[in-house]
Enzyme design. Sequence first.
Site, mmCIF file in Angstrom:
data_model
loop_
_atom_site.group_PDB
_atom_site.id
_atom_site.type_symbol
_atom_site.label_atom_id
_atom_site.label_comp_id
_atom_site.label_asym_id
_atom_site.label_seq_id
_atom_site.Cartn_x
_atom_site.Cartn_y
_atom_site.Cartn_z
ATOM 1 N N HIS A 156 0.842 -1.226 0.000
ATOM 2 C CA HIS A 156 0.000 0.000 0.000
ATOM 3 C C HIS A 156 0.868 1.264 0.000
ATOM 4 C CE1 HIS A 156 -3.321 -2.714 1.267
ATOM 5 N NE2 HIS A 156 -2.377 -3.257 2.017
ATOM 6 N N SER A 277 16.051 21.202 -15.826
ATOM 7 C CA SER A 277 14.886 22.029 -16.122
ATOM 8 C C SER A 277 15.363 23.329 -16.742
ATOM 9 C CB SER A 277 14.120 22.304 -14.830
ATOM 10 O OG SER A 277 13.396 23.509 -14.952
ATOM 11 N N LYS A 283 16.920 21.163 -10.603
ATOM 12 C CA LYS A 283 16.220 19.919 -10.969
ATOM 13 C C LYS A 283 17.096 18.906 -11.702
ATOM 14 C CE LYS A 283 12.213 19.192 -11.097
ATOM 15 N NZ LYS A 283 11.033 19.729 -11.760
ATOM 16 N N GLU A 290 10.143 8.339 -16.951
ATOM 17 C CA GLU A 290 8.796 8.880 -17.177
ATOM 18 C C GLU A 290 8.320 8.576 -18.601
ATOM 19 O OE1 GLU A 290 8.416 13.093 -15.703
ATOM 20 O OE2 GLU A 290 10.444 12.653 -15.045
#
Length: 456
Positions: A156, A277, A283, A290
């Site tokens: 979970h 970024s 970043k 992704e």
Amino acid sequence: MKKLWGGRFTGTAEDWVDEFGASIGFDQELAQQDIEGSIAHASMLAQCGIISAEEAEEIIEGLKKLKEKASNSDLEYSTKLEDIHLNIEHHLTELIGPIGGKLHTARSRNDQVATDMHLYLKAQVEEVIELINEFQITIIDQAEKNIETIMPGYTHLQRAQPISFAHHLMAYFWMLDRDKQRFSDSLKRINLSPLGAGALAGTTFPIDRHLTAEMLGFEGIYENSLDAVSDRDFILEFLSGSSILMMHLSRLCEEIILWSSQEFQFIELSDAFTTGSSIMPQKKNPDMAELIRGKTGRVYGSLMGLLTVLKGLPLAYNKDMQEDKEGMFDTVKTIQGSLKIFSGMVKTMRVKKETMEGSVKNDFSNATELADYLAAKGVPFREAHEIVGKLVLECIQQQCYLADLSLDAYKEMNPLFEDDIYEALNHYNAVERRTSAGGTGFSQVKSQIGKAKELI
Ligand code: ARG
């Protein structure tokens, strides 16, 4: 440019209609296979006495020249000629004259296109199996370096029990192994030759289908000509095997994205597989993970697309089936690319052992150890669970962890607690002791890796 079915037609289609119906924009990917299939067919026609040996020789010489040109991207294709089959045939007759027209004896584009795709997919699936294998080796390498790296195991997405990081990685090894098995098994069905099925009903010419099958490296032939030209199960199998593979990769993407976040800090991906970024200088984005997670969608889409294309089709060939190709090509590219990226990404990622282990020390993921401790001393597990639940509550109230409670506090809850509970609570011990078959105990993980190595 004259159409190959010119005889029956008095009018012509407008260019934009031809363009709509053409597949040459994408099926030129099959040029090599198309020519190989034709060479085998021409050779068989001669061996069966359907065309002369000289004619076959001329045709095969011509085809070989075209093959060379095609591999150098030196063949021009025209949408007027609809697809790769008609384009190649056109080039052949341009090259060797009307004799080229004999190649299509005892053959149809319907068995031809099916043959091309079988040949194509066979080679691609073999490549996919190779790439899965490489990725599995990378996983084993990382796992071997991290057998005693402790991390929180989750259910979970809540901390559940401490596990070995190698154990977590190896779970993906086995998923990939099933993927590999699915692809290997599908090869049996890809490895059948539809060639010689003709348009749908076979042919009156005394062809030898086994001969062409053998020349093309197939293990057997389709037993039914209608099935041979209308079967696309082998592509569906490829797409469904690919969908399951992408689902697995996508789950690992998700974990990699989580693990490399500021919140987890379990791993750091190499600069080679991340991006920065344009606005936020701090970043480091796990773009590749992704993107692969995102690309899973198009692979599922291709599977759904083809299932839907086929569901209402009467036998045998229907033009709808031309829609089988783009999804297949796209999926080949997508899964091969994803597997290559993954091998590199996992090979070069830095495992932050300290953060992983540190996080495990500051939580209650050792609570099961205490319950097991009492259960081992004869307390029914349900009762033990209840007792430990109360201890956890006490810790939460006192803002401490289980190892911080005194032995007196434990004994007050149950006299069976002795000072060896602190050993049991130790996270390293908790992992090491899980030696049931397939468990996360170090000895089990080692033997699991041993078995994995045997399979590779
Ligand atoms: N371009 C066609 C396809 O991809 C080849 C087979 C065409 N056969 C036919 N009878 N129109 O499916």
